[in-house]
Motif scaffolding. Structure first.
Motif: not given
Length: 156
Positions: A36, A123-125, A127-128, A138-140, A142-143, A146
């Motif tokens: 990240g 967080t990306p986690w 949200n996913t 997880l979407d890169e 979005e990471i 963040y």
């Protein structure tokens, strides 16, 4: 630039840990955070593998499967290929700087504490996990967003 095998990045943190005991959750979260921060700082992924939203937070299945099937090397504690030595990556200085940053910022936290950090709302986690479901990737992008937001918040 393509990323590196997450097992090689895990080995970087194992080397930094010295004789300190560690567990898989700790290792998984440090590799995730290094990826990240590398996305935020260097605009490239540090790892080349899918990150999944597991119950305990972001997980690299490559690391999880390796530890399930082979464990750590008895002498070095590194993740090693079954017949060809430890996983290594030709890291750039910028990538090494990110790993050092993550180590200094997060290395003293436990695996559970790091996992709790990834579970916060937004967080990306989270949200996913709550948006696309358990074990979804997880979407890169979005990471990256963040961790850019974390960097900007830290400057204020």
């Amino acid at each position: 630039m393509p990323g590196h095998d997450p097992r090689a990045i895990a080995n970087e943190f194992i080397k930094l840990s010295g004789n300190r005991p560690f567990n898989q959750m700790w290792l998984q979260k440090l590799v995730y955070m290094a990826n990240g921060w590398n996305l935020a700082i260097n605009h490239n992924p540090l790892t080349d593998a899918r990150i999944e939203a597991w119950d305990g937070g972001p997980v690299y299945r490559k690391i999880w499967n390796h530890l399930r099937d082979y464990g750590y090397d008895a002498d070095s504690k590194l993740l090693c290929r079954p017949s060809d030595g430890p996983y290594e990556a030709p890291l750039s200085q910028e990538e090494r700087d990110v790993i050092e940053h993550v180590w200094k910022r997060y290395g003293d936290y436990s695996g559970n504490e790091l996992s709790q950090m990834t579970h916060h709302s937004g967080t990306p986690w989270s949200n996913t996990y709550f948006g696309r479901g358990r074990n979804a990737a997880l979407d890169e992008g979005e990471i990256q967003r963040y961790f850019v937001d974390l960097a900007l918040a830290g400057r204020q």
